[in-house]
Write an enzyme that holds these catalytic residues in place. Sequence first.
Site, PDB file in Angstrom:
ATOM      1  N   GLY A  12       0.673  -1.168   0.078  1.00  0.00           N
ATOM      2  CA  GLY A  12       0.633  -0.055  -0.050  1.00  0.00           C
ATOM      3  C   GLY A  12       1.072   1.343  -0.101  1.00  0.00           C
ATOM      4  O   GLY A  12       2.193   1.437  -0.257  1.00  0.00           O
ATOM      5  N   TYR A 123     -16.745   3.247   7.678  1.00  0.00           N
ATOM      6  CA  TYR A 123     -15.337   3.061   7.283  1.00  0.00           C
ATOM      7  C   TYR A 123     -14.627   3.728   9.370  1.00  0.00           C
ATOM      8  O   TYR A 123     -14.044   2.978   9.681  1.00  0.00           O
ATOM      9  CB  TYR A 123     -14.840   4.367   6.851  1.00  0.00           C
ATOM     10  N   LYS A 127     -12.961   1.869  11.750  1.00  0.00           N
ATOM     11  CA  LYS A 127     -11.298   1.863  12.792  1.00  0.00           C
ATOM     12  C   LYS A 127     -11.090   2.332  14.103  1.00  0.00           C
ATOM     13  O   LYS A 127     -10.351   1.009  14.739  1.00  0.00           O
ATOM     14  CB  LYS A 127     -11.170   3.201  11.698  1.00  0.00           C
ATOM     15  N   ARG A 158      -8.991   7.098  -7.070  1.00  0.00           N
ATOM     16  CA  ARG A 158     -10.087   7.904  -5.736  1.00  0.00           C
ATOM     17  C   ARG A 158     -10.700   8.562  -6.194  1.00  0.00           C
ATOM     18  O   ARG A 158      -9.760   9.843  -5.552  1.00  0.00           O
ATOM     19  CB  ARG A 158      -9.496   7.464  -4.527  1.00  0.00           C
TER      20      ARG A 158
END
Length: 211
Positions: A12, A123, A127, A158
Amino acid sequence: MGKTALVLGATGVVGRELVRELCDSPDYDEVEAWARREIGFCHPKLRARIIDFEGISDIAPHKFDEIFCALGTTLKQAGSREAFLRVDVDYVYAAAKWGKAAGVRRFVLVSSLGAKESSLSFYLRAKGRIERRVSELGFDSLQIVRPPIILGERSDARPLERLAAAVFKLLPACVLGKFRPLSGASIARAMINAARSDARGVQIYESREFL
């Protein structure tokens, strides 16, 4: 003698920068990287492994000084909320649990600005959940990094993130500083700097502290 580090999610934006920075740092003698595909980077200090995170509990214990976790996905990539939670919560927790059992003392986790289990955002709830679950494992030192939008090259498009980054570039640095996007390299360096501290217990870092 230098330290040993394990990087999770090494392909990533943040993970690959972590691998590079750790390999270049004189503080570390050995760096191991776990990812779901080839990371495309070589270094004398580095050992890269392709891992099936479904079977992480079957991996033989190996003690590292520190684990840096940048493992994660997006709802678009995952395809469903359940699949997203499998990666961002279940896999991260399984890896942290493996590290704790192996005797790792410090765990450094990439989360998100605004992470909170009671958030209206799915989201941010996810987290917040993984922050709590890893906290409950009782690492000597758990350092949680909560960045805003992360800038860097990605395999997936994105557009909203690119738009937000472009808007912030037009604003003075003092405006909404907490939310200004940060590069993957900046976040990786901040995580490594955090790991140099003698902090014990749970420490949370937000974007102003990075800068």
